[in-house]
Motif scaffolding. Structure first.
Motif, short mmCIF file in Angstrom:
data_model
loop_
_atom_site.label_atom_id
_atom_site.label_comp_id
_atom_site.label_asym_id
_atom_site.label_seq_id
_atom_site.Cartn_x
_atom_site.Cartn_y
_atom_site.Cartn_z
N TYR A 100 2.55 -4.50 -4.11
CA TYR A 100 1.20 -4.75 -3.60
C TYR A 100 0.20 -4.25 -4.64
O TYR A 100 0.45 -3.27 -5.32
N ARG A 101 -0.91 -4.90 -4.66
CA ARG A 101 -2.05 -4.40 -5.43
C ARG A 101 -3.24 -4.43 -4.49
O ARG A 101 -3.61 -5.47 -3.95
N LEU A 102 -3.84 -3.28 -4.29
CA LEU A 102 -5.03 -3.15 -3.47
C LEU A 102 -6.19 -2.85 -4.40
O LEU A 102 -6.15 -1.87 -5.16
N ARG A 103 -7.20 -3.68 -4.37
CA ARG A 103 -8.36 -3.51 -5.26
C ARG A 103 -9.62 -3.43 -4.41
O ARG A 103 -9.93 -4.34 -3.65
N GLY A 104 -10.33 -2.33 -4.57
CA GLY A 104 -11.59 -2.16 -3.87
C GLY A 104 -12.69 -2.96 -4.52
O GLY A 104 -12.70 -3.16 -5.73
N SER A 105 -13.60 -3.46 -3.69
CA SER A 105 -14.76 -4.19 -4.20
C SER A 105 -15.91 -4.00 -3.21
O SER A 105 -15.69 -3.54 -2.10
N PRO A 106 -17.13 -4.35 -3.59
CA PRO A 106 -18.27 -4.18 -2.67
C PRO A 106 -18.11 -4.94 -1.35
O PRO A 106 -18.62 -4.52 -0.33
N ASP A 107 -17.36 -6.05 -1.36
CA ASP A 107 -17.21 -6.83 -0.14
C ASP A 107 -15.92 -6.52 0.62
O ASP A 107 -15.55 -7.24 1.55
N GLY A 108 -15.20 -5.45 0.27
CA GLY A 108 -13.99 -5.06 0.99
C GLY A 108 -12.85 -4.77 0.05
O GLY A 108 -13.05 -4.45 -1.12
N THR A 109 -11.67 -4.90 0.56
CA THR A 109 -10.46 -4.64 -0.23
C THR A 109 -9.69 -5.94 -0.38
O THR A 109 -9.48 -6.66 0.58
N HIS A 110 -9.28 -6.21 -1.59
CA HIS A 110 -8.49 -7.41 -1.88
C HIS A 110 -7.03 -6.99 -2.01
O HIS A 110 -6.71 -6.02 -2.71
N LEU A 111 -6.14 -7.72 -1.33
CA LEU A 111 -4.72 -7.41 -1.35
C LEU A 111 -3.97 -8.54 -2.04
O LEU A 111 -4.16 -9.72 -1.71
N THR A 112 -3.14 -8.18 -3.00
CA THR A 112 -2.24 -9.13 -3.63
C THR A 112 -0.82 -8.65 -3.34
O THR A 112 -0.51 -7.48 -3.53
N PHE A 113 0.02 -9.54 -2.85
CA PHE A 113 1.41 -9.22 -2.55
C PHE A 113 2.30 -10.13 -3.38
O PHE A 113 2.07 -11.34 -3.46
N LEU A 114 3.32 -9.55 -4.01
CA LEU A 114 4.24 -10.31 -4.84
C LEU A 114 5.65 -9.90 -4.44
O LEU A 114 5.93 -8.72 -4.24
N SER A 115 6.55 -10.88 -4.30
CA SER A 115 7.93 -10.54 -4.00
C SER A 115 8.86 -11.55 -4.66
O SER A 115 8.68 -12.76 -4.51
N HIS A 116 9.83 -11.03 -5.39
CA HIS A 116 10.88 -11.85 -5.97
C HIS A 116 12.19 -11.26 -5.47
O HIS A 116 12.66 -10.25 -5.98
N SER A 117 12.74 -11.85 -4.41
CA SER A 117 13.93 -11.32 -3.76
C SER A 117 14.95 -12.42 -3.55
O SER A 117 14.62 -13.60 -3.50
N ASP A 118 16.19 -12.01 -3.39
CA ASP A 118 17.28 -12.92 -3.06
C ASP A 118 17.97 -12.37 -1.82
O ASP A 118 18.58 -11.30 -1.88
N PRO A 119 17.88 -13.06 -0.67
CA PRO A 119 18.50 -12.54 0.54
C PRO A 119 20.02 -12.56 0.48
O PRO A 119 20.68 -11.94 1.30
N LYS A 120 20.58 -13.25 -0.49
CA LYS A 120 22.03 -13.39 -0.69
C LYS A 120 22.68 -14.06 0.53
O LYS A 120 22.04 -14.29 1.53
N GLY A 121 23.93 -14.34 0.41
CA GLY A 121 24.62 -15.00 1.50
C GLY A 121 24.09 -16.41 1.69
O GLY A 121 23.35 -16.93 0.86
N TYR A 122 24.47 -17.03 2.78
CA TYR A 122 23.98 -18.38 3.06
C TYR A 122 22.93 -18.31 4.15
O TYR A 122 23.24 -18.10 5.33
N ILE A 123 21.70 -18.45 3.76
CA ILE A 123 20.58 -18.54 4.70
C ILE A 123 19.79 -19.77 4.26
O ILE A 123 19.28 -19.81 3.14
N PRO A 124 19.70 -20.77 5.12
CA PRO A 124 18.96 -21.98 4.73
C PRO A 124 17.53 -21.65 4.31
O PRO A 124 16.89 -20.76 4.88
#
Length: 130
Positions: A35-59
């Motif tokens: 996550y990246r939380l960045r403060g600004s005059p109009d609030g907080t901006h959130l950026t979320f990044l995820s690179h994951s592999d659940p493994k197994g067989y999940i459609p």
């Protein structure tokens, strides 16, 4: 480029003998998430990044459906928690208590015991160090 108003939380998978792969279980892998939380005059901006592999067989349609529902729920929970954080932190017995930063401050009772993990089917070579 991070600024003093930024908070960045980054995590990835680690190997753990207690939570390894067995014949009947696979273990998801997180290459990099954060996550990246960045403060600004109009609030907080959130950026979320995820690179994951659940493994197994999940459609993929199931993975996509879960992510579309779980990320907004997580963001809403983070927002709700943030509204009361300063009041909670100031009213705490020890306002400098930060178990997420200082390993020695962590309450080990919050973690499952080695015995209960074995009972649930997790295997390990030896109990974790105290």
């Amino acid at each position: 480029v991070p600024t003093p108003e930024d908070y960045i939380i980054i995590y990835h998978s680690v190997e753990d003998e207690m939570f390894g792969v067995t014949e009947s279980k696979v273990r998801a892998h997180t290459y990099l998430s954060g996550y990246r939380l960045r403060g600004s005059p109009d609030g907080t901006h959130l950026t979320f990044l995820s690179h994951s592999d659940p493994k197994g067989y999940i459609p993929s349609f199931i993975c996509n459906h879960v992510m579309k529902r779980s990320v907004p729920t997580l963001v809403a929970a983070m927002y709700s928690a943030s509204l009361g954080y300063l009041e909670w932190k100031q009213s705490a017995d020890n306002p400098l208590f930060m178990p997420w930063r200082v390993v020695e401050d962590r309450d080990r009772s919050l973690y499952a015991s080695h015995e209960s993990l074995v009972r649930w089917g997790f295997r390990s070579i030896s109990p974790p160090p105290e």
